[in-house]
Design an enzyme around this catalytic site. Structure first.
Site, PDB file in Angstrom:
ATOM      1  N   GLU A   1       0.841  -1.200   0.000  1.00 32.83           N
ATOM      2  CA  GLU A   1       0.000   0.000   0.000  1.00 32.83           C
ATOM      3  C   GLU A   1       0.879   1.254   0.000  1.00 32.83           C
ATOM      4  O   GLU A   1       0.786   2.106  -0.893  1.00 32.83           O
ATOM      5  CB  GLU A   1      -0.876  -0.054   1.253  1.00 32.83           C
ATOM      6  CG  GLU A   1      -1.591   1.203   1.634  1.00 32.83           C
ATOM      7  CD  GLU A   1      -2.004   1.100   3.104  1.00 32.83           C
ATOM      8  OE1 GLU A   1      -3.196   0.974   3.344  1.00 32.83           O
ATOM      9  OE2 GLU A   1      -1.123   1.136   3.994  1.00 32.83           O
TER      10      GLU A   1
ATOM     11  N   ASP B   1      -9.636   1.545   6.880  1.00 31.83           N
ATOM     12  CA  ASP B   1      -9.670   1.236   5.441  1.00 31.83           C
ATOM     13  C   ASP B   1     -10.709   2.090   4.732  1.00 31.83           C
ATOM     14  O   ASP B   1     -10.459   2.639   3.654  1.00 31.83           O
ATOM     15  CB  ASP B   1     -10.051  -0.238   5.218  1.00 31.83           C
ATOM     16  CG  ASP B   1      -8.861  -1.166   5.191  1.00 31.83           C
ATOM     17  OD1 ASP B   1      -7.907  -0.913   5.937  1.00 31.83           O
ATOM     18  OD2 ASP B   1      -8.889  -2.155   4.426  1.00 31.83           O
TER      19      ASP B   1
HETATM   20  O1  LIG Z   1      -3.293 -15.036   5.135  1.00 29.50           O
HETATM   21  C1  LIG Z   1      -4.134 -13.992   4.769  1.00 29.50           C
HETATM   22  C2  LIG Z   1      -3.395 -12.698   4.850  1.00 29.50           C
HETATM   23  O2  LIG Z   1      -2.318 -12.683   3.929  1.00 29.50           O
HETATM   24  C3  LIG Z   1      -4.316 -11.540   4.561  1.00 29.50           C
HETATM   25  O3  LIG Z   1      -3.597 -10.383   4.768  1.00 29.50           O
HETATM   26  C4  LIG Z   1      -4.254  -9.175   4.578  1.00 29.50           C
HETATM   27  C5  LIG Z   1      -3.551  -8.457   3.479  1.00 29.50           C
HETATM   28  O4  LIG Z   1      -4.082  -7.168   3.345  1.00 29.50           O
HETATM   29  C6  LIG Z   1      -3.943  -6.347   4.499  1.00 29.50           C
HETATM   30  O5  LIG Z   1      -4.434  -5.091   4.201  1.00 29.50           O
HETATM   31  C7  LIG Z   1      -3.469  -4.068   4.060  1.00 29.50           C
HETATM   32  C8  LIG Z   1      -3.207  -3.388   5.397  1.00 29.50           C
HETATM   33  O6  LIG Z   1      -4.317  -2.664   5.819  1.00 29.50           O
HETATM   34  C9  LIG Z   1      -4.787  -1.633   4.942  1.00 29.50           C
HETATM   35  O7  LIG Z   1      -4.390  -0.301   5.379  1.00 29.50           O
HETATM   36  C10 LIG Z   1      -4.150  -0.030   6.681  1.00 29.50           C
HETATM   37  C11 LIG Z   1      -5.237   0.815   7.262  1.00 29.50           C
HETATM   38  O8  LIG Z   1      -4.983   0.995   8.633  1.00 29.50           O
HETATM   39  C12 LIG Z   1      -3.740   1.649   8.933  1.00 29.50           C
HETATM   40  O9  LIG Z   1      -3.588   1.699  10.329  1.00 29.50           O
HETATM   41  C13 LIG Z   1      -2.563   0.892   8.329  1.00 29.50           C
HETATM   42  O10 LIG Z   1      -1.378   1.629   8.565  1.00 29.50           O
HETATM   43  C14 LIG Z   1      -2.806   0.703   6.857  1.00 29.50           C
HETATM   44  O11 LIG Z   1      -1.763  -0.045   6.261  1.00 29.50           O
HETATM   45  C15 LIG Z   1      -4.258  -1.754   3.539  1.00 29.50           C
HETATM   46  O12 LIG Z   1      -5.087  -1.033   2.668  1.00 29.50           O
HETATM   47  C16 LIG Z   1      -4.085  -3.150   3.056  1.00 29.50           C
HETATM   48  O13 LIG Z   1      -3.251  -3.200   1.918  1.00 29.50           O
HETATM   49  C17 LIG Z   1      -4.743  -6.970   5.616  1.00 29.50           C
HETATM   50  O14 LIG Z   1      -4.630  -6.176   6.790  1.00 29.50           O
HETATM   51  C18 LIG Z   1      -4.224  -8.367   5.878  1.00 29.50           C
HETATM   52  O15 LIG Z   1      -5.018  -9.011   6.837  1.00 29.50           O
HETATM   53  O16 LIG Z   1      -5.456 -11.582   5.424  1.00 29.50           O
HETATM   54  C19 LIG Z   1      -6.231 -12.739   5.317  1.00 29.50           C
HETATM   55  C20 LIG Z   1      -5.364 -13.945   5.676  1.00 29.50           C
HETATM   56  O17 LIG Z   1      -6.110 -15.113   5.533  1.00 29.50           O
END
Ligand SMILES: O[C@@H]1[C@@H](O)[C@H](O[C@@H]2CO[C@@H](O[C@@H]3CO[C@@H](O[C@@H]4CO[C@@H](O)[C@H](O)[C@H]4O)[C@H](O)[C@H]3O)[C@H](O)[C@H]2O)OC[C@H]1O
Length: 382
Positions: free
Chosen positions: A71, A266
């Site tokens: 991201e 998100d």
């Molecule tokens: O085994 C799988 C996992 O691989 C899977 O992982 C997910 C991958 O995407 C992640 O999402 C990213 C992180 O969160 C969002 O933004 C955040 C918003 O909050 C802020 O505090 C933070 O700093 C930001 O990064 C991003 O937009 C996404 O790219 C997600 O969190 C993981 O869980 O999950 C399912 C499992 O089965």
């Protein structure tokens, strides 16, 4: 505003400078943008999020989680191409390509969604919002600077990512990032649900011009499907959407890693994405009403009192983790809003500085996109 036709796609080709419309001078707006870039990329330790690494790499740090995320890397590349900063763009891309992109297996050509600053992967799975931002930033880079030798053959790199997003698993192993039936982006390739904040119809319109010939019709359909999907995912009275949602727009059931049925981190991005889609394409008049609605919801809430909310607007006793990020996305909605709150959010954003401290990464990424967008500098490069 007129809508012009270029290369078979309709887009406005015009970029409002909302700060200027509100009385700020072109010089102070330019200075503000350049100072924000300097702070985020080269500023003091309490504000910067970019770190060069060796001679030819660099990364954006999620300062709250101390990891490097697709991201943030792809956001950094989008910031760099919009600002015409090729060196930082190439460093971020080289890091992503070297450490994060899979070379084989079920995730081939996708990116491990997070790693440590030294490049060691933490998880192997991808998060599709990274792939779509990488592809768009790479296509803009190709159009702005021209393709170079691998890995700086930007357009080919973008097409490889988009090919995987649509066709992974066609020959057995892995899953596509877009659901083939609904043409909606998934939360992760294996999930049968979506994340409303991942829907970027304004990018898909452009993928339809430069992706593989055989996939161009798919991307047109994906753009229309995403626009329609957002009608279902955004609450009809508050304009709030959940973090994760089913293909019919209803909030997705709680997951093992948490409960994402509500309006939290998100979901902030939905308002910003809708604003930019309206600015670039002006295709869906619902986006104007939706932008008015979400601004009306937040109009009388102090930024310091932003919370987690149910999508029908009930506050939890839990503060927003990223209040400045939420303010930025509410302000970016002013690109589409024509209601009584649009000016308020433009001025409030202007009068709010970048966030400092540990949790600054996500807020300041959204803040910088907002500065670009409201100053007329978040543009299509063709
Ligand atoms: O085994 C799988 C996992 O691989 C899977 O992982 C997910 C991958 O995407 C992640 O999402 C990213 C992180 O969160 C969002 O933004 C955040 C918003 O909050 C802020 O505090 C933070 O700093 C930001 O990064 C991003 O937009 C996404 O790219 C997600 O969190 C993981 O869980 O999950 C399912 C499992 O089965």
């Amino acid at each position: 505003m007129s809508v012009i036709q270029r290369d078979g796609a309709f887009y406005t080709g015009e970029y409002r400078n909302l700060f200027k419309e509100h009385g700020y001078s072109e010089e102070e707006i330019r200075t503000r943008l350049e100072q924000a870039w300097a702070d985020l990329f080269y500023g003091n330790p309490d504000v910067r999020i970019y770190y060069p690494m060796g001679d030819d790499k660099g990364y954006i740090l999620d300062t709250g989680n101390l990891d490097v995320r697709t991201e943030g890397m792809s956001y950094g590349m989008m910031m760099a191409v919009q600002m015409n900063k090729k060196e930082e763009f190439d460093r971020l891309w080289n890091f992503s390509k070297t450490y994060m992109q899979h070379k084989e297996g079920r995730y081939k050509d996708y990116f491990a969604w997070h790693c440590r600053p030294d490049g060691t992967r933490i998880s192997q799975g991808p998060a599709p919002d990274g792939e779509e931002y990488y592809a768009m930033a790479l296509l803009f880079a190709s159009n702005r600077w021209g393709d170079g030798p691998e890995p700086y053959n930007y357009s080919e790199q973008a097409r490889t990512i988009l090919r995987a997003c649509v066709h992974q698993g066609d020959n057995g192993e892995g899953d596509p990032m877009w659901d083939p039936e609904t043409k909606l982006i998934k939360f992760v390739p294996e999930a049968p649900f979506s994340d409303p904040s991942y829907h970027l119809p304004h990018f898909y319109e452009l993928f339809a011009l430069q992706a593989d010939e055989r996939d161009r019709a798919f991307w047109k359909e994906a753009a229309e499907a995403s626009r329609a999907y957002l009608h279902a995912a955004c609450h009809p009275e508050t304009g709030l959407s959940p973090e994760y949602a089913n293909y019919d727009g209803t909030p997705a059931e709680p997951q093992r890693h948490g409960d994402f049925r509500h309006f939290f981190s998100d979901a902030y991005r939905v308002a910003a994405n809708i604003g930019l889609d309206w600015e670039w394409f002006r295709k869906d008049p619902w986006q104007v009403e939706q932008s008015n609605r979400i601004q009306a919801f937040f109009r009388d809430i102090d930024v310091a009192d932003y919370r987690r909310y149910t999508i029908d607007g009930k506050p939890f006793d839990e503060p927003a983790l990223h209040p400045i990020g939420l303010l930025a996305t509410n302000a970016m909605a002013s690109l589409a809003a024509d209601g009584p709150d649009a000016s308020h959010f433009v001025r409030l954003l202007w009068n709010t500085p970048l966030r400092t401290g540990v949790r600054r990464y996500y807020d300041n990424c959204l803040y910088f996109f907002c500065l670009l967008a409201l100053s007329g500098n978040y543009r299509i490069y063709r």
